[in-house]
Design a protein around this motif. Structure first.
Motif, PDB file in Angstrom:
ATOM      1  N   ALA A  39       0.843  -1.189   0.000  1.00  0.00           N
ATOM      2  CA  ALA A  39       0.000   0.000   0.000  1.00  0.00           C
ATOM      3  C   ALA A  39       0.883   1.246   0.000  1.00  0.00           C
ATOM      4  O   ALA A  39       2.086   1.189   0.263  1.00  0.00           O
ATOM      5  CB  ALA A  39      -0.921  -0.011   1.221  1.00  0.00           C
ATOM      6  N   THR A  40       0.274   2.380  -0.285  1.00  0.00           N
ATOM      7  CA  THR A  40       1.018   3.641  -0.320  1.00  0.00           C
ATOM      8  C   THR A  40       1.567   4.012   1.050  1.00  0.00           C
ATOM      9  O   THR A  40       2.674   4.548   1.174  1.00  0.00           O
ATOM     10  CB  THR A  40       0.100   4.768  -0.829  1.00  0.00           C
ATOM     11  N   HIS A  41       0.793   3.718   2.089  1.00  0.00           N
ATOM     12  CA  HIS A  41       1.168   4.059   3.456  1.00  0.00           C
ATOM     13  C   HIS A  41       1.331   2.768   4.257  1.00  0.00           C
ATOM     14  O   HIS A  41       0.433   1.932   4.290  1.00  0.00           O
ATOM     15  CB  HIS A  41       0.100   4.948   4.107  1.00  0.00           C
ATOM     16  N   LEU A  42       2.478   2.648   4.925  1.00  0.00           N
ATOM     17  CA  LEU A  42       2.767   1.446   5.697  1.00  0.00           C
ATOM     18  C   LEU A  42       3.008   1.783   7.162  1.00  0.00           C
ATOM     19  O   LEU A  42       3.744   2.722   7.478  1.00  0.00           O
ATOM     20  CB  LEU A  42       4.023   0.742   5.176  1.00  0.00           C
ATOM     21  N   LEU A  43       2.384   0.998   8.034  1.00  0.00           N
ATOM     22  CA  LEU A  43       2.711   1.024   9.448  1.00  0.00           C
ATOM     23  C   LEU A  43       3.474  -0.266   9.735  1.00  0.00           C
ATOM     24  O   LEU A  43       2.916  -1.360   9.646  1.00  0.00           O
ATOM     25  CB  LEU A  43       1.453   1.112  10.312  1.00  0.00           C
ATOM     26  N   ASP A  51       4.925   6.592   2.313  1.00  0.00           N
ATOM     27  CA  ASP A  51       4.897   6.955   3.731  1.00  0.00           C
ATOM     28  C   ASP A  51       5.112   5.692   4.558  1.00  0.00           C
ATOM     29  O   ASP A  51       4.403   4.696   4.396  1.00  0.00           O
ATOM     30  CB  ASP A  51       3.550   7.597   4.076  1.00  0.00           C
ATOM     31  N   PHE A  90      -2.974   2.540  13.850  1.00  0.00           N
ATOM     32  CA  PHE A  90      -3.239   2.197  12.465  1.00  0.00           C
ATOM     33  C   PHE A  90      -4.475   2.932  11.949  1.00  0.00           C
ATOM     34  O   PHE A  90      -4.523   3.382  10.791  1.00  0.00           O
ATOM     35  CB  PHE A  90      -3.422   0.683  12.310  1.00  0.00           C
ATOM     36  N   ALA A 103      -2.810   7.367   8.709  1.00  0.00           N
ATOM     37  CA  ALA A 103      -2.845   7.820   7.307  1.00  0.00           C
ATOM     38  C   ALA A 103      -4.267   7.742   6.791  1.00  0.00           C
ATOM     39  O   ALA A 103      -5.068   6.904   7.221  1.00  0.00           O
ATOM     40  CB  ALA A 103      -1.913   6.959   6.455  1.00  0.00           C
ATOM     41  N   LYS A 154      -3.624   2.026   3.043  1.00  0.00           N
ATOM     42  CA  LYS A 154      -2.614   1.732   4.056  1.00  0.00           C
ATOM     43  C   LYS A 154      -2.621   0.253   4.408  1.00  0.00           C
ATOM     44  O   LYS A 154      -3.577  -0.476   4.159  1.00  0.00           O
ATOM     45  CB  LYS A 154      -2.845   2.578   5.305  1.00  0.00           C
TER      46      LYS A 154
END
Length: 329
Positions: free
Chosen positions: A215-219, A240, A264, A268, A272
């Motif tokens: 995904a574009t945003h990672l945690l 991100d 989470f 974002a 994500k």
């Protein structure tokens, strides 16, 4: 070291993977590399202390076990290599006696993190040290991170410099031999890290079979000794990245999972994903059910150790050691 106390020679082909420093050198990926090299040779066993588990006795690891019972790394290996007889035991010599008695036709035993156990005489000793912090430039605890004498490195048959950013030139490789103080005849290899595509998390195992795009945003969630290489890799892949780090072998609590779920949900707005390592997934698999993280888009990312210089020679050393052992003649 002076031969005053007895050291037991393992009667079947044995390969040890260890280090001199505290964690973070990549032992588990190199154990997995050896298991892949020996694919097709069976039965094979692997012995680990099972760091972080409850209890110290000898037991065989089953895929449905929890990390609390057997340790995260042995559980990870059992689930990835179901045909391997994975055992844990704090007393390595006692564990080996039990294993070789109950598994009488073993072709080889891989020992994880047994380099400092002088009571065991391993057939092929592989010592890992990292590119970033070689043992030759480190010191004993508590001043440094070494848990054994640097001179112990001369016992190793093979030394692998792990986590290399690239393959060093021949001149650089020779310089590394001097830097590490290797004796004549010691093999020197350099290894790097290759990351798999992320897979959907499966609470019954380490990961599902389905690969998924990042995904574009990672945690990113980690509880490993050295997450820096993974962080660097993921930063090149996504827009991100936010990283929540726990100590190595961290035992996740319900409060940890609630905190992660809350973060989470808010970190974002766009597409994500929550991502973690296979080692962390082994610990999460028994505690995620019923938690706020259950049902979240959680994925795991695997890593492989790859030999950068003469990989076939490294593989031949492993195969030849097993094939040339007296029990195989």
């Amino acid at each position: 070291d002076h031969g005053l106390l007895e050291s037991t020679r393992i009667r079947i082909p044995s390969i040890g993977v260890g280090n001199l420093a505290l964690g973070g050198t990549g032992k588990t990926p190199h154990v997995e590399l050896i298991l892949r090299i020996l694919e097709g040779i069976a039965p094979i066993a692997m012995l680990s202390r099972g760091y972080g588990r409850k209890g110290t006795g000898v037991r065989e690891v089953l895929a449905m076990d929890s990390a609390d019972q057997v340790g995260d790394e042995p559980l990870q290996i059992k689930r990835k290599f179901p045909g391997v007889h994975v055992h844990v035991g704090a007393d390595r010599r006692s564990a080996l006696e039990q294993m070789t008695t109950s598994l009488t036709v073993l072709q080889a035993i891989i020992l994880d993190d047994a380099f400092q156990h002088r009571r065991i005489d391993v057939g092929l000793d592989i010592l890992l040290t990292t590119w970033q912090n070689p043992y030759s430039e480190d010191t004993l605890l508590p001043a440094g991170r070494l848990r054994d004498l640097p001179s112990r490195a001369r016992v190793a048959d093979v030394v692998v410099v792990s986590k290399c950013p690239e393959l060093p030139t021949e001149t650089e490789r020779q310089a590394w031999r001097k830097r590490l103080g290797l004796r004549h005849g010691q093999e020197l290899f350099f290894s790097g890290i290759v990351y798999d595509r992320p897979r959907l998390f499966d609470p019954q195992g380490l990961s599902g079979t389905d690969e998924v795009p990042l995904a574009t945003h990672l945690l990113l969630l980690t509880g490993i000794a050295d997450p820096a290489p993974l962080v660097r890799h993921l930063r090149t892949q996504v827009t991100d990245l936010e990283h929540i780090a726990f100590p190595d072998h961290h035992r996740f609590t319900s409060a940890d999972l609630a905190r992660l779920a809350e973060r989470f949900n808010t970190f974002a707005a766009g597409p994500k994903m929550l991502i973690t390592t296979e080692k962390d997934a082994a610990r999460l698999s028994s505690v995620i059910a019923g938690s706020p993280l259950e049902g979240s888009p959680l994925c795991t990312i695997g890593m492989k150790a790859v030999i950068l210089n003469e990989p076939e020679r490294f593989a031949d050393l492993i195969r030849d050691h097993v094939a040339s052992h007296p029990t195989h003649r």
